[in-house]
Design a protein around this motif. Structure first.
Motif, PDB file in Angstrom:
ATOM      1  N   PHE A  44      11.128  15.959  -2.766  1.00  0.00           N
ATOM      2  CA  PHE A  44      10.342  15.072  -1.909  1.00  0.00           C
ATOM      3  C   PHE A  44      10.519  13.602  -2.256  1.00  0.00           C
ATOM      4  CE2 PHE A  44       8.163  19.163  -2.324  1.00  0.00           C
ATOM      5  CZ  PHE A  44       8.197  19.576  -1.005  1.00  0.00           C
ATOM      6  N   THR A  45      11.255  13.305  -3.321  1.00  0.00           N
ATOM      7  CA  THR A  45      11.415  11.914  -3.762  1.00  0.00           C
ATOM      8  C   THR A  45      12.851  11.670  -4.198  1.00  0.00           C
ATOM      9  OG1 THR A  45      11.054  12.223  -6.128  1.00  0.00           O
ATOM     10  CG2 THR A  45       9.083  12.103  -4.765  1.00  0.00           C
ATOM     11  N   LYS A  46      13.109  10.434  -4.590  1.00  0.00           N
ATOM     12  CA  LYS A  46      14.408  10.093  -5.192  1.00  0.00           C
ATOM     13  C   LYS A  46      14.232   9.884  -6.698  1.00  0.00           C
ATOM     14  CE  LYS A  46      17.812   9.351  -2.003  1.00  0.00           C
ATOM     15  NZ  LYS A  46      17.962   8.361  -0.938  1.00  0.00           N
ATOM     16  N   ALA A  47      13.189  10.457  -7.261  1.00  0.00           N
ATOM     17  CA  ALA A  47      12.897  10.241  -8.676  1.00  0.00           C
ATOM     18  C   ALA A  47      13.756  11.139  -9.561  1.00  0.00           C
ATOM     19  CB  ALA A  47      11.414  10.501  -8.941  1.00  0.00           C
ATOM     20  N   LYS A  65      10.689   7.745 -12.640  1.00  0.00           N
ATOM     21  CA  LYS A  65      11.963   7.033 -12.498  1.00  0.00           C
ATOM     22  C   LYS A  65      12.313   6.361 -13.822  1.00  0.00           C
ATOM     23  CE  LYS A  65      14.063   5.562  -9.259  1.00  0.00           C
ATOM     24  NZ  LYS A  65      14.980   6.547  -8.657  1.00  0.00           N
ATOM     25  N   ASP A 140       5.013   7.096 -11.664  1.00  0.00           N
ATOM     26  CA  ASP A 140       4.302   6.658 -10.459  1.00  0.00           C
ATOM     27  C   ASP A 140       3.530   7.819  -9.857  1.00  0.00           C
ATOM     28  OD1 ASP A 140       4.820   3.796  -9.851  1.00  0.00           O
ATOM     29  OD2 ASP A 140       6.903   4.452 -10.065  1.00  0.00           O
ATOM     30  N   TYR A 142       1.052   9.260  -7.035  1.00  0.00           N
ATOM     31  CA  TYR A 142       0.699   9.044  -5.640  1.00  0.00           C
ATOM     32  C   TYR A 142      -0.376  10.045  -5.234  1.00  0.00           C
ATOM     33  CZ  TYR A 142       3.290   5.862  -2.563  1.00  0.00           C
ATOM     34  OH  TYR A 142       3.706   4.780  -1.835  1.00  0.00           O
TER      35      TYR A 142
ATOM     36  N   ARG B  55      11.837  12.037   3.536  1.00  0.00           N
ATOM     37  CA  ARG B  55      10.575  12.791   3.479  1.00  0.00           C
ATOM     38  C   ARG B  55       9.469  11.785   3.768  1.00  0.00           C
ATOM     39  NH1 ARG B  55      14.103  15.764   3.281  1.00  0.00           N
ATOM     40  NH2 ARG B  55      14.596  17.442   1.803  1.00  0.00           N
ATOM     41  N   LEU B  57       5.465  11.025   5.299  1.00  0.00           N
ATOM     42  CA  LEU B  57       4.136  11.535   5.596  1.00  0.00           C
ATOM     43  C   LEU B  57       3.427  10.491   6.464  1.00  0.00           C
ATOM     44  CD1 LEU B  57       2.427  13.982   4.667  1.00  0.00           C
ATOM     45  CD2 LEU B  57       1.852  12.683   2.616  1.00  0.00           C
ATOM     46  N   ASN B  84       4.755   1.988   4.357  1.00  0.00           N
ATOM     47  CA  ASN B  84       4.836   1.734   2.917  1.00  0.00           C
ATOM     48  C   ASN B  84       5.840   2.666   2.262  1.00  0.00           C
ATOM     49  OD1 ASN B  84       3.855   0.477   0.456  1.00  0.00           O
ATOM     50  ND2 ASN B  84       2.898   2.439   0.015  1.00  0.00           N
ATOM     51  N   MET B  85       6.590   2.117   1.313  1.00  0.00           N
ATOM     52  CA  MET B  85       7.563   2.933   0.592  1.00  0.00           C
ATOM     53  C   MET B  85       7.066   3.219  -0.813  1.00  0.00           C
ATOM     54  SD  MET B  85      11.232   1.379   1.614  1.00  0.00           S
ATOM     55  CE  MET B  85      12.273   2.816   1.510  1.00  0.00           C
ATOM     56  N   ALA B  86       7.154   4.491  -1.209  1.00  0.00           N
ATOM     57  CA  ALA B  86       6.751   4.874  -2.561  1.00  0.00           C
ATOM     58  C   ALA B  86       7.728   4.286  -3.572  1.00  0.00           C
ATOM     59  CB  ALA B  86       6.722   6.395  -2.676  1.00  0.00           C
ATOM     60  N   PRO B  87       7.242   3.974  -4.778  1.00  0.00           N
ATOM     61  CA  PRO B  87       8.126   3.431  -5.811  1.00  0.00           C
ATOM     62  C   PRO B  87       9.305   4.362  -6.113  1.00  0.00           C
ATOM     63  CG  PRO B  87       5.845   3.465  -6.583  1.00  0.00           C
ATOM     64  CD  PRO B  87       5.843   4.089  -5.233  1.00  0.00           C
ATOM     65  N   PHE B  88       9.082   5.677  -5.909  1.00  0.00           N
ATOM     66  CA  PHE B  88      10.127   6.659  -6.227  1.00  0.00           C
ATOM     67  C   PHE B  88      10.905   7.097  -4.980  1.00  0.00           C
ATOM     68  CE2 PHE B  88       5.840   8.740  -6.516  1.00  0.00           C
ATOM     69  CZ  PHE B  88       5.835   9.295  -5.254  1.00  0.00           C
ATOM     70  N   SER B  89      10.796   6.325  -3.885  1.00  0.00           N
ATOM     71  CA  SER B  89      11.457   6.734  -2.633  1.00  0.00           C
ATOM     72  C   SER B  89      12.893   6.245  -2.545  1.00  0.00           C
ATOM     73  CB  SER B  89      10.659   6.218  -1.441  1.00  0.00           C
ATOM     74  OG  SER B  89      10.681   4.806  -1.424  1.00  0.00           O
ATOM     75  N   THR B  90      13.283   5.363  -3.452  1.00  0.00           N
ATOM     76  CA  THR B  90      14.610   4.736  -3.382  1.00  0.00           C
ATOM     77  C   THR B  90      15.379   5.013  -4.681  1.00  0.00           C
ATOM     78  OG1 THR B  90      13.472   2.758  -4.167  1.00  0.00           O
ATOM     79  CG2 THR B  90      13.967   2.845  -1.841  1.00  0.00           C
ATOM     80  N   GLU B 132       3.857   6.772   5.081  1.00  0.00           N
ATOM     81  CA  GLU B 132       4.262   6.705   3.680  1.00  0.00           C
ATOM     82  C   GLU B 132       5.641   7.320   3.515  1.00  0.00           C
ATOM     83  OE1 GLU B 132       3.026   5.401   0.941  1.00  0.00           O
ATOM     84  OE2 GLU B 132       1.189   4.640   1.876  1.00  0.00           O
ATOM     85  N   LEU B 134       8.135   8.837   1.251  1.00  0.00           N
ATOM     86  CA  LEU B 134       8.184   9.430  -0.082  1.00  0.00           C
ATOM     87  C   LEU B 134       9.622   9.462  -0.595  1.00  0.00           C
ATOM     88  CD1 LEU B 134       5.800  12.461   0.564  1.00  0.00           C
ATOM     89  CD2 LEU B 134       5.208  10.168  -0.226  1.00  0.00           C
ATOM     90  N   ARG B 135      10.564   9.649   0.344  1.00  0.00           N
ATOM     91  CA  ARG B 135      11.980   9.698  -0.008  1.00  0.00           C
ATOM     92  C   ARG B 135      12.732   9.073   1.157  1.00  0.00           C
ATOM     93  NH1 ARG B 135      16.736  12.945  -0.328  1.00  0.00           N
ATOM     94  NH2 ARG B 135      17.333  13.313  -2.487  1.00  0.00           N
ATOM     95  N   SER B 136      13.578   8.087   0.870  1.00  0.00           N
ATOM     96  CA  SER B 136      14.249   7.373   1.957  1.00  0.00           C
ATOM     97  C   SER B 136      15.730   7.698   1.974  1.00  0.00           C
ATOM     98  CB  SER B 136      14.047   5.865   1.798  1.00  0.00           C
ATOM     99  OG  SER B 136      14.788   5.406   0.700  1.00  0.00           O
ATOM    100  N   ASP B 137      16.262   7.870   3.199  1.00  0.00           N
ATOM    101  CA  ASP B 137      17.677   8.199   3.343  1.00  0.00           C
ATOM    102  C   ASP B 137      18.170   7.736   4.715  1.00  0.00           C
ATOM    103  OD1 ASP B 137      20.182   9.327   2.813  1.00  0.00           O
ATOM    104  OD2 ASP B 137      19.604  11.250   3.677  1.00  0.00           O
TER     105      ASP B 137
END
Lengths: 268, 253
Positions: A44-47, A65, A140, A142, B55, B57, B84-90, B132, B134-137
């Motif tokens: 669900f993330t890029k972490a 991260k 992080d 959430y 991903r 929401l 808003n983008m999560a800190p862990f989305s990139t 939100e 959560l994961r960007s692509d």
């Protein structure tokens, strides 16, 4: 206990108190029972490590991260851990957009303190070149859906995300240049410090409160237990507890530790 | 000083002469998409979209009381949106909090959805939309519009119809739909687009990169065709929870 929008109806308050006095709860649980814990499968993330955890209707997503940078000057032989929690406005009608407020800062610090005080991460293993280059771990947290007890949900999810994290290896060559390698290393946990949150209602201690129980409670406390069964961090929040109640809470938490740890171990 | 543990690699070929893209797709092919509604308990409406590696929401609160009070519109609902983008989305950790990009995207997402909402039905109230990532692509804004539109419907807000969205663009001489990360980074043109499908009116349109007259026309038509497909998916996703109820009532479950 967030915001004026969530003032629980008097009837519900009386009902929760009446039930508690008879050792019962609104969702049918016993006083010292956790809600079902579910860890969602998928990415669900890029972490580097992540966990989407459901504790009843409370849902949290934690991402770990890693970057590299300079260590703090007073700890040249230790890596850096930065913890941050976001109470997203989509998680509750009472949460508003904006910079972290006292509630999100408190919950992030309570999780962070449990992890640090138990030495769960070997901070010296994060050093690449002493005093110059270390791994920086960003934790992080959430909050996606808020139905009470963020502390315990975020702690469990954080431990899972940390233990799952796979971080790129870094080398420094003779010219002092940083090289990011293809290979990864795993951030291993030395301990599993679990947080246990209790609220006091009608002089009873209720473990893992739902939102409505938090709202009508007289007092709240969060305790972390390490693998030796020691209390390694405490945060008393609103209200008052007797010393006997605090000792009782610690004993209940200690007895619940294996059950929660077992759940965590199964997914890491 | 903080350095990321991430190196961006540019592919040698973005699209082959036969029109095969870096992820193996053809020019008019979408990435895998899955939509789910009603995923959050506390929100009045919610939706989750998995689109390629995205991903996202979305949640809707309202109609509810307006805070701060001076923003009240006496004759219709105030509509607010936050992307808003999560800190862990990139790949590289994003600092929490709004930046210039997310402020702009919040605005264009709001303006993409607002024409569909019967705001005059809810005077003096506010409808809050939260997206939100959560994961960007690549294509987060259009994925966000799809999710937010479903969250509005899931919240029971009265609407003229659903808003669906898709990005189209150009890589070399090919007009393509649903840009992936590589095409978003190194492609020649990017054109996110949203439509209120009921009347086939465009509610979001941005272009970044040049297209000839014929390429632009082709892109618009490809956008509409893609959006029509997404619109059908949205309707299916919105109906699904009720089909589950229907089956359980009939005793099929």
């Amino acid at each position: 206990m967030f915001g004026p929008e969530l003032i629980t109806h008097n009837l519900l308050r009386d009902y929760i108190r009446e039930l508690a006095s008879q050792d019962q709860r609104i969702d049918g649980r016993s006083l010292h029972e956790f809600r079902p814990i579910e860890i969602k499968e998928g990415t669900f993330t890029k972490a580097e490590g992540e966990a989407w955890l459901k504790l009843g209707n409370t849902q949290v997503l934690v991402g770990v991260k890693a970057d590299v940078g300079e260590p703090f000057s007073d700890t040249p032989n230790k890596g850096v851990l930065v913890s941050n929690a976001e109470l997203l406005p989509l998680a509750s009608p009472a949460f508003e957009p904006g910079p972290p407020n006292e509630n999100s800062i408190e919950v992030a610090r309570v999780v962070d303190r449990a992890i640090r005080s138990a030495d769960a991460i070997d901070m010296s293993s994060l050093v690449i070149t002493e005093g110059k280059l270390v791994y920086m771990i960003f934790l992080d947290m959430y909050v996606l859906d808020y139905d009470g007890n963020l502390e315990d949900a975020l702690t469990m999810a954080s431990l899972i995300a940390l233990a799952r994290a796979e971080i790129s290896e870094v080398e420094v060559n003779d010219e002092g240049e940083m090289i990011i390698k293809e290979s990864k290393w795993k951030l291993r946990l030395k301990d599993i410090p679990v947080n246990f949150t209790f609220v006091k209602i009608e002089d009873k201690l209720l473990l893992d409160p739902v939102l409505e129980e938090e709202q009508v409670s007289d007092a709240a406390i969060t305790l972390a237990i390490d693998k030796e069964g020691r209390v390694c961090s405490i945060q008393k929040k609103h209200g008052m507890f007797t010393m006997e109640e605090i000792i009782k809470a610690a004993n209940i938490a200690r007895s619940k530790w294996p059950q929660i740890t077992d759940k965590i171990m199964r997914v890491i | 000083m903080v350095m990321p543990l991430y190196i961006e690699k540019k592919p040698e070929v973005l699209i082959t002469e036969e029109g095969i893209r870096t992820d193996g797709r053809k020019p008019r092919e979408l990435r895998p998409i899955r939509m789910t509604v009603g995923v959050l308990d506390k929100a009045d409406g919610s939706a989750f979209i998995e689109w390629g590696g995205n991903r996202i929401l979305a949640a809707v609160f309202g109609p509810r009381e307006v805070h701060p009070k001076h923003m009240i519109l006496p004759d219709k609902a105030l509509v607010r949106a936050r992307y808003n983008m999560a800190p862990f989305s990139t790949p590289e950790r994003k600092r929490p909090g709004p930046d210039r990009r997310s402020v702009e995207l919040s605005k264009v997402i709001r303006e993409a959805l607002k024409p569909a909402i019967f705001a005059e039905n809810y005077p003096g109230s506010v409808i809050d939309i939260f997206v939100e990532v959560l994961r960007s692509d690549a294509g987060t804004r259009v994925a966000g519009v799809n999710a937010a539109s479903m969250a509005l419907a899931n919240a029971g807000i009265s609407m003229r119809g659903l808003v669906a969205a898709c990005a189209v663009g150009r890589v070399e001489n090919f007009v393509i739909c649903d840009l992936n990360h590589d095409e978003d980074m190194w492609g020649n043109a990017d054109m996110p687009m949203a439509m209120l499908m009921e009347s086939e009116e465009v509610t979001l349109l941005q272009i970044d990169g040049p297209m000839t007259e014929s390429q632009f026309k082709e892109a618009l038509e490809l956008g509409r065709d893609s959006i029509r497909f997404l619109y059908e998916m949205q309707k299916e996703a919105l109906k699904r929870p009720y089909q589950v109820i229907e089956r359980s009532v009939k005793g099929d479950l």
